[in-house]
Each structure stands twice: as C-alpha cells, then as structure tokens.
Motif scaffolding. Structure first.
Motif, PDB file in Angstrom:
ATOM      1  N   ASP A  66      12.252  15.191  -1.894  1.00  0.00           N
ATOM      2  CA  ASP A  66      10.980  15.748  -1.426  1.00  0.00           C
ATOM      3  C   ASP A  66      10.184  16.356  -2.577  1.00  0.00           C
ATOM      4  N   SER A  67      10.900  16.996  -3.525  1.00  0.00           N
ATOM      5  CA  SER A  67      10.172  17.632  -4.625  1.00  0.00           C
ATOM      6  C   SER A  67       9.520  16.573  -5.518  1.00  0.00           C
ATOM      7  N   GLU A  68      10.204  15.428  -5.702  1.00  0.00           N
ATOM      8  CA  GLU A  68       9.615  14.320  -6.484  1.00  0.00           C
ATOM      9  C   GLU A  68       8.350  13.820  -5.797  1.00  0.00           C
ATOM     10  N   TYR A  69       8.457  13.658  -4.484  1.00  0.00           N
ATOM     11  CA  TYR A  69       7.312  13.173  -3.707  1.00  0.00           C
ATOM     12  C   TYR A  69       6.127  14.135  -3.856  1.00  0.00           C
ATOM     13  N   ASN A  70       6.400  15.414  -3.647  1.00  0.00           N
ATOM     14  CA  ASN A  70       5.330  16.413  -3.736  1.00  0.00           C
ATOM     15  C   ASN A  70       4.718  16.443  -5.134  1.00  0.00           C
ATOM     16  N   GLU A  71       5.562  16.217  -6.132  1.00  0.00           N
ATOM     17  CA  GLU A  71       5.066  16.202  -7.526  1.00  0.00           C
ATOM     18  C   GLU A  71       4.135  15.006  -7.749  1.00  0.00           C
ATOM     19  N   ARG A  72       4.492  13.821  -7.162  1.00  0.00           N
ATOM     20  CA  ARG A  72       3.610  12.655  -7.302  1.00  0.00           C
ATOM     21  C   ARG A  72       2.238  12.963  -6.709  1.00  0.00           C
ATOM     22  N   ARG A  73       2.262  13.586  -5.558  1.00  0.00           N
ATOM     23  CA  ARG A  73       0.987  13.882  -4.901  1.00  0.00           C
ATOM     24  C   ARG A  73       0.154  14.846  -5.731  1.00  0.00           C
ATOM     25  N   GLY A 113       0.848  -1.194   0.000  1.00  0.00           N
ATOM     26  CA  GLY A 113       0.000   0.000   0.000  1.00  0.00           C
ATOM     27  C   GLY A 113       0.882   1.242   0.000  1.00  0.00           C
ATOM     28  N   GLU A 114       1.545   1.487  -1.138  1.00  0.00           N
ATOM     29  CA  GLU A 114       2.512   2.591  -1.192  1.00  0.00           C
ATOM     30  C   GLU A 114       1.966   3.742  -2.031  1.00  0.00           C
ATOM     31  N   HIS A 115       2.164   4.954  -1.514  1.00  0.00           N
ATOM     32  CA  HIS A 115       1.669   6.177  -2.166  1.00  0.00           C
ATOM     33  C   HIS A 115       0.147   6.154  -2.315  1.00  0.00           C
ATOM     34  N   THR A 116      -0.498   5.454  -1.429  1.00  0.00           N
ATOM     35  CA  THR A 116      -1.960   5.431  -1.392  1.00  0.00           C
ATOM     36  C   THR A 116      -2.497   6.302  -0.262  1.00  0.00           C
ATOM     37  N   ASP A 117      -1.672   6.539   0.773  1.00  0.00           N
ATOM     38  CA  ASP A 117      -2.226   7.211   1.968  1.00  0.00           C
ATOM     39  C   ASP A 117      -2.753   8.611   1.664  1.00  0.00           C
ATOM     40  N   ASP A 137       7.168   0.973 -12.602  1.00  0.00           N
ATOM     41  CA  ASP A 137       6.825   1.316 -13.994  1.00  0.00           C
ATOM     42  C   ASP A 137       5.789   2.436 -14.107  1.00  0.00           C
ATOM     43  N   ASP A 138       4.757   2.382 -13.282  1.00  0.00           N
ATOM     44  CA  ASP A 138       3.692   3.385 -13.386  1.00  0.00           C
ATOM     45  C   ASP A 138       3.944   4.601 -12.502  1.00  0.00           C
ATOM     46  N   PHE A 139       4.394   4.347 -11.263  1.00  0.00           N
ATOM     47  CA  PHE A 139       4.553   5.482 -10.346  1.00  0.00           C
ATOM     48  C   PHE A 139       5.978   6.054 -10.416  1.00  0.00           C
ATOM     49  N   GLU A 140       6.892   5.235 -10.946  1.00  0.00           N
ATOM     50  CA  GLU A 140       8.295   5.649 -11.143  1.00  0.00           C
ATOM     51  C   GLU A 140       8.961   6.192  -9.884  1.00  0.00           C
ATOM     52  N   ARG A 143      -0.940   6.797 -15.663  1.00  0.00           N
ATOM     53  CA  ARG A 143      -0.101   5.769 -15.042  1.00  0.00           C
ATOM     54  C   ARG A 143      -0.041   5.951 -13.521  1.00  0.00           C
ATOM     55  N   ARG A 144       0.057   7.203 -13.075  1.00  0.00           N
ATOM     56  CA  ARG A 144       0.080   7.449 -11.623  1.00  0.00           C
ATOM     57  C   ARG A 144      -1.240   6.968 -11.004  1.00  0.00           C
ATOM     58  N   ALA A 145      -2.347   7.295 -11.647  1.00  0.00           N
ATOM     59  CA  ALA A 145      -3.658   6.907 -11.109  1.00  0.00           C
ATOM     60  C   ALA A 145      -3.827   5.390 -11.136  1.00  0.00           C
ATOM     61  N   ARG A 146      -3.339   4.772 -12.224  1.00  0.00           N
ATOM     62  CA  ARG A 146      -3.463   3.312 -12.323  1.00  0.00           C
ATOM     63  C   ARG A 146      -2.726   2.632 -11.172  1.00  0.00           C
ATOM     64  N   HIS A 147      -1.563   3.173 -10.813  1.00  0.00           N
ATOM     65  CA  HIS A 147      -0.856   2.596  -9.660  1.00  0.00           C
ATOM     66  C   HIS A 147      -1.722   2.672  -8.409  1.00  0.00           C
ATOM     67  N   VAL A 148      -2.247   3.846  -8.133  1.00  0.00           N
ATOM     68  CA  VAL A 148      -2.979   4.049  -6.864  1.00  0.00           C
ATOM     69  C   VAL A 148      -4.229   3.165  -6.820  1.00  0.00           C
ATOM     70  N   ILE A 149      -4.972   3.143  -7.911  1.00  0.00           N
ATOM     71  CA  ILE A 149      -6.222   2.356  -7.935  1.00  0.00           C
ATOM     72  C   ILE A 149      -5.905   0.870  -7.762  1.00  0.00           C
ATOM     73  N   SER A 150      -4.907   0.382  -8.478  1.00  0.00           N
ATOM     74  CA  SER A 150      -4.591  -1.052  -8.388  1.00  0.00           C
ATOM     75  C   SER A 150      -3.945  -1.389  -7.044  1.00  0.00           C
ATOM     76  N   GLU A 151      -3.176  -0.467  -6.495  1.00  0.00           N
ATOM     77  CA  GLU A 151      -2.503  -0.724  -5.205  1.00  0.00           C
ATOM     78  C   GLU A 151      -3.530  -0.840  -4.072  1.00  0.00           C
ATOM     79  N   ASN A 152      -4.567  -0.028  -4.116  1.00  0.00           N
ATOM     80  CA  ASN A 152      -5.621  -0.146  -3.094  1.00  0.00           C
ATOM     81  C   ASN A 152      -6.232  -1.545  -3.112  1.00  0.00           C
TER      82      ASN A 152
END
Ligand code: GLA
Length: 378
Positions: free
Chosen positions: A217-224, A34-38, A298-301, A258-267
């Motif tokens: 930190d900037s990469e993290y904030n950009e993912r969010r 459950g990564e980058h889902t919180d 691959d999707d969330f990089e 791709r970012r959204a696909r990671h989050v949806i599938s990870e949940n």
C-alpha cells in the motif's frame, strides 16, 4: 475470503436458522489496459469477471451487522455506531457503513453470509467486490436508492479514508456498473463509460501467478503522490492534461519523468487499444498490451518477478494476442487476450511452462465480461 464454490443461501439458513431476505452478487474485475491512470483522471478498460462474492442477507432490528464468511465459524460483528476501526476484512463492511452514515444515508443492522471465489491478493479486486456487496445490502435493507456510480465513488472513499489506500475509482466503478458482455472504457475524469465489444473469436484469460501482493500500500500511495507532484510541476491539474512534449520541455527529475511518461503514454494506449479491438486488429491490440507491460515494468516500476515470468511465458504461446500485468502490480495476476480456438491449448501450455519457469502454482481463469453488483433473483 477464500476461494470456494458460492452457496450463500444454504449457509445463511445453516448459520441463522432462517431464510435470507435477499442475495447480492458482486463481481471481481480484470483490467485489460490502462493501469495507474485512474487516479490521474485518465482512461481504463476493465471488465467485471465471472468470479464474485455471493452474499445472502436479512435485516436486523438492532444496530449490528453480523457477517459470516463461508469458512469461518465465528462471525465478524460490526457495531454500526462504533468508530473503532476493525482489523482484517471486517474493516471493509465497517467502512461502508461509516460512509453511509457520513453521507447522511439511512443505516440499519443486518445479518449476512458471504462466499467468494475471487482469489484474494491477486489484483482482481476482491475488496471492491465486498464493499459494493455491502453497499447493495445496506441499500436493500433500508429500501434506499441504488445509484451505481455514486456508490462506487462512496466505496472508493472507504479505501481512501477508512482503509488508508489512496486508490482511484476504477475497481469500484467497474464492479458497480459493468454490463454483461462488454469491456468498459471508463474516463476517470467524469466517470463516463463506453462499451468495447469483444468478438466471439477472442477470449480473456486471467493468468493468476499464485503469488500475492504483500504490504505494498505504501508503494502504491507513493506512486500516486509522485504523479501528483509531476502534474503540479508541469502546471496541470492532473497528468491527464500533460503531453510528452510538455514532459520533454520540463526539468522534472528522472523519477517523476518516468512515472509521468507511463501515465501519459498509457492513456493513449487505452484509446488505441479500444480502436484496435473494434477493428479486430489483434497484432496492434497485442503490441499495445506488451507496451503497457513494459512501461509498467520500466517506467512505473510496479511489475514483479512472477508477473514478468508469466508475461515472458504467455507471449510466446500460440493464439495469445497480448498479455500484461493487471491491477496495482507487484504480484498477483496478468491478463491475456487469446484467440478462442487456441484458448484450451494455450491454458495448458501456459500452466505447464509457468510452473517450469517459476516456483508458484498458477491459476488460469477464463472469463467473459460479467454483470456488475446486483440483487440476485433468488
Ligand atoms: C488498484 C487500485 C485502482 C488502480 C489500479 C492500478 O487496483 O485500486 O484504483 O489504480 O490499482 O491501475
């Protein structure tokens, strides 16, 4: 914060010439899946680990917090009324104090000495452990009420508003609320937690690659922010409420898709993983961890060469059910679920083979699920 044996009470007497009033134990954490889902209101399955901050404290009569680590002869001094942000690790205690004040809680000066055996920069949440240790200390010296969930949210705000990382609530929440002996499944939409028991024939190995996260930190904030943009374009309040069908029907650009696909599938994987563990279906639990790693890569990089090398090595080793990166990613640690009877041999093999395939010294840490931040009896 360096790796060392905790012995905060003796150090306190050494530094301050008096006994402390109390002692706080505050653990690091490892996330099983459950990564980058919180921060997308999703699900996570972390546990607190048997590596922690050990902090001895005593109340002071004035408005200063004087903090020593076990290794530095000079303290960090926080003027509890000052708004000038400290640099280095002092910004964490200072941020906790500021947020107590902001929320109208009582604050008071204190002396503290702490040691830590949580490898810093490894993705095992040494900063959340420190924030919660300071929150527990402030609550003790002011005889305040300890509400673990409320404190976790306050400490997340320290990261968001004081430190400047737009992190979610997972690290602080598991650090504050962990129950000894079980992994927690947390619903980050309402902070409810549900225990997932690991049977005795399975152990968790933390596979620290020996590499540290740099300035990410900037990469993290950009993912969010990309996740938030994707949710807005899909017309939902967060990606928790999005589905793969919605994604297929949308005209999101490739990156956001791709970012959204990671989050949806990870949940979905978090929920399936909890069921697989409950059913002792280790091949399924392992496949879900592999799929999680691939999706993060691959999707969330957010993987990195050391993390990929560790997963590549560990997944082939006898007794390893599953392995994936853990935490924010880029560098730091992986986590593996391993058959207990193979754990010792697997540790030796992974250590040897990782050294051969990557230029870093790994640290392999077995851990049972530990208890969240608490006052120690002595
Ligand atoms: C960091 C953040 C957490 C979480 C993870 C990724 O640890 O502090 O809130 O987003 O990354 O799952």
């Amino acid at each position: 914060m360096q790796s060392q044996e905790p012995h905060s009470q003796e150090l306190f007497i050494d530094r301050f010439g008096a006994s402390p009033d109390g002692r706080v134990i505050s653990p690091g954490r490892v996330n099983l899946i459950g990564e980058h889902t919180d921060y997308n209101d999703g699900f996570v399955s972390p546990m607190a680990i048997e590596r922690h901050i050990d902090l001895a404290f005593r109340a002071r009569a004035d408005r200063q917090a004087v903090l020593y680590t076990g290794i530095d002869p000079n303290p960090v001094v926080v003027d509890i009324d000052s708004l000038n942000r400290l640099k280095g690790w002092g910004m964490y205690p200072q941020g906790v104090i500021r947020h107590f004040a902001k929320d109208g809680l009582e604050i008071q000066g204190f002396d503290a000495v702490f040691t830590s055996d949580i490898p810093s920069g490894s993705g095992l949440s040494s900063s959340a452990a420190l924030e919660l240790a300071i929150a527990r200390t402030l609550t003790a010296v002011t005889a305040g009420q300890w509400d673990a969930t409320e404190m976790a949210v306050r400490c997340m705000r320290v990261e968001n508003d004081w430190v400047g990382v737009a992190s979610g609530v997972m690290d602080q929440l598991i650090c504050a609320t962990a129950v000894e002996g079980s992994v927690s499944r947390i619903d980050c939409a309402d902070y409810s937690t549900y225990p997932v028991q690991l049977p005795a024939d399975v152990v968790v190995l933390i596979l620290h690659t020996g590499t540290k996260r740099g300035l990410v930190d900037s990469e993290y904030n950009e993912r969010r922010s990309t996740c938030e943009r994707a949710a807005a374009e899909l017309g939902v309040s967060s990606l928790r409420h999005a589905t793969l069908d919605m994604l297929d029907a949308s005209d999101l650009d490739d990156l956001a898709r791709r970012r959204a696909r990671h989050v949806i599938s990870e949940n979905d994987r978090v929920l399936a993983w909890g069921q697989a563990v409950t059913d002792a279906n280790w091949s399924e639990a392992g496949s879900l961890m592999a799929a999680s790693h691939a999706s993060l890569r691959d999707d969330f990089e957010v993987s990195g060469p050391a993390l990929d090398a560790m997963v590549h090595v560990a997944r082939e080793v006898d007794g390893v059910h599953g392995v994936r990166l853990t935490g924010a990613g880029f560098a730091g640690a992986c986590v593996a679920l391993v058959a207990a009877e193979h754990a010792q041999q697997a540790t030796a093999t992974i250590d040897r083979e990782f050294r051969q395939s990557y230029d870093a010294i790994p640290q392999i840490i077995p851990s049972s699920p530990a208890r969240g931040t608490h006052l120690a009896d002595s």
